[in-house]
Design a protein around this motif. Structure first.
Motif, PDB file in Angstrom:
ATOM      1  N   ALA A  10       0.839  -1.208   0.000  1.00 47.63           N
ATOM      2  CA  ALA A  10       0.000   0.000   0.000  1.00 47.63           C
ATOM      3  C   ALA A  10       0.873   1.257   0.000  1.00 47.63           C
ATOM      4  O   ALA A  10       0.585   2.222  -0.722  1.00 47.63           O
ATOM      5  N   LEU A  11       1.944   1.247   0.787  1.00 48.83           N
ATOM      6  CA  LEU A  11       2.845   2.408   0.799  1.00 48.83           C
ATOM      7  C   LEU A  11       3.523   2.597  -0.557  1.00 48.83           C
ATOM      8  O   LEU A  11       3.691   3.721  -1.026  1.00 48.83           O
ATOM      9  N   LEU A  12       3.897   1.505  -1.197  1.00 52.23           N
ATOM     10  CA  LEU A  12       4.517   1.606  -2.523  1.00 52.23           C
ATOM     11  C   LEU A  12       3.521   2.117  -3.561  1.00 52.23           C
ATOM     12  O   LEU A  12       3.878   2.919  -4.429  1.00 52.23           O
ATOM     13  N   LYS A  13       2.278   1.662  -3.468  1.00 48.21           N
ATOM     14  CA  LYS A  13       1.246   2.163  -4.395  1.00 48.21           C
ATOM     15  C   LYS A  13       1.006   3.653  -4.165  1.00 48.21           C
ATOM     16  O   LYS A  13       0.812   4.410  -5.120  1.00 48.21           O
ATOM     17  N   LEU A  14       1.026   4.062  -2.899  1.00 49.57           N
ATOM     18  CA  LEU A  14       0.854   5.478  -2.587  1.00 49.57           C
ATOM     19  C   LEU A  14       2.003   6.292  -3.181  1.00 49.57           C
ATOM     20  O   LEU A  14       1.778   7.344  -3.769  1.00 49.57           O
ATOM     21  N   ARG A  15       3.221   5.777  -3.059  1.00 50.93           N
ATOM     22  CA  ARG A  15       4.381   6.466  -3.645  1.00 50.93           C
ATOM     23  C   ARG A  15       4.247   6.581  -5.159  1.00 50.93           C
ATOM     24  O   ARG A  15       4.443   7.648  -5.735  1.00 50.93           O
ATOM     25  N   ASP A  16       3.870   5.472  -5.816  1.00 55.78           N
ATOM     26  CA  ASP A  16       3.699   5.502  -7.271  1.00 55.78           C
ATOM     27  C   ASP A  16       2.607   6.487  -7.679  1.00 55.78           C
ATOM     28  O   ASP A  16       2.750   7.216  -8.663  1.00 55.78           O
ATOM     29  N   SER A  17       1.525   6.487  -6.917  1.00 54.98           N
ATOM     30  CA  SER A  17       0.419   7.410  -7.199  1.00 54.98           C
ATOM     31  C   SER A  17       0.868   8.856  -7.036  1.00 54.98           C
ATOM     32  O   SER A  17       0.548   9.714  -7.860  1.00 54.98           O
ATOM     33  N   ALA A  18       1.634   9.128  -5.988  1.00 58.74           N
ATOM     34  CA  ALA A  18       2.113  10.493  -5.748  1.00 58.74           C
ATOM     35  C   ALA A  18       3.103  10.926  -6.828  1.00 58.74           C
ATOM     36  O   ALA A  18       3.127  12.100  -7.206  1.00 58.74           O
ATOM     37  N   ASN A  19       3.890   9.987  -7.320  1.00 54.68           N
ATOM     38  CA  ASN A  19       4.832  10.330  -8.394  1.00 54.68           C
ATOM     39  C   ASN A  19       4.098  10.601  -9.708  1.00 54.68           C
ATOM     40  O   ASN A  19       4.524  11.441 -10.490  1.00 54.68           O
ATOM     41  N   ARG A  20       2.995   9.884  -9.952  1.00 55.57           N
ATOM     42  CA  ARG A  20       2.206  10.120 -11.165  1.00 55.57           C
ATOM     43  C   ARG A  20       1.386  11.392 -11.060  1.00 55.57           C
ATOM     44  O   ARG A  20       1.179  12.091 -12.040  1.00 55.57           O
ATOM     45  N   LEU A  21       0.865  11.660  -9.861  1.00 60.76           N
ATOM     46  CA  LEU A  21      -0.001  12.820  -9.630  1.00 60.76           C
ATOM     47  C   LEU A  21       0.591  13.690  -8.520  1.00 60.76           C
ATOM     48  O   LEU A  21       0.190  13.592  -7.360  1.00 60.76           O
TER      49      LEU A  21
END
Length: 189
Positions: A53-64
């Motif tokens: 979940a933390l990695l998905k949050l990081r990826d999401s923050a990097n995309r948006l």
């Protein structure tokens, strides 16, 4: 919020603090979602889901990048909770399917298995000869390990382009197996 920004930028020390501070919160969310399913999903599974979940949050923050604008954590924590909550039911379904399969096998009387041990070994060897590495991987995960195509994409994103790729591999493998005379003789004597 500044700590999250530093972690998302790749600062390892910030990640350690994010995990130390927010992992107990994520665990509480996950335990609520897990409910009484602790016989299927243990604390090690929850740790894996929390890190994912933390990695998905990081990826999401990097995309948006706009998701990290501002100084409140409300939006970021809402996304984190969503990512963490989605993985527990998926994990539960996968474990439940595996458990049902093993229950059926364990409940079958001795000698009543569809294929005897020698035939199963021959079948496994022939599958390795007939199928490509990707086809064998997909068939094993879909039919013997209880995965769904989206689970394979989630767990092995580096191996497959997208979910359509998995469906295409499955279709090709099944077509090849249906037309294989050795498979037909082994499975339907």
């Amino acid at each position: 919020m500044q700590l999250f920004r530093r972690a998302f930028a790749g600062e390892q020390e910030a990640w350690v603090y994010v995990i130390d501070i927010f992992q107990p919160l994520i665990y509480s969310w996950l335990r609520r979602v897990r409910g009484t399913r602790s016989d299927f999903i243990d604390d090690d599974d929850l740790t894996t889901v929390a890190h994912d979940a933390l990695l998905k949050l990081r990826d999401s923050a990097n995309r948006l990048p706009e998701s990290t604008v501002g100084e409140t954590l409300n939006r970021l924590l809402a996304h984190l909770k969503k990512y963490a909550g989605k993985d527990v039911p998926t994990l539960f379904r996968r474990r439940n399917r595996s458990r049902k399969i093993s229950y059926i096998e364990d409940d079958t009387p001795q000698g009543a298995h569809i294929l005897d041990a020698k035939t199963r070994i021959t079948l496994a060897q022939h599958l390795r000869e007939v199928l490509s590495e990707d086809e064998l991987f997909v068939i094993e995960h879909l039919f013997f390990k209880g995965y769904k195509p989206q689970d394979i994409i989630h767990d092995f994103p580096e191996r497959f382009v997208n979910i359509d790729h998995i469906y295409q591999i499955r279709q090709n493998a099944l077509r090849r197996l249906r037309n294989d005379p050795v498979i037909r003789d082994l499975v339907c004597p």
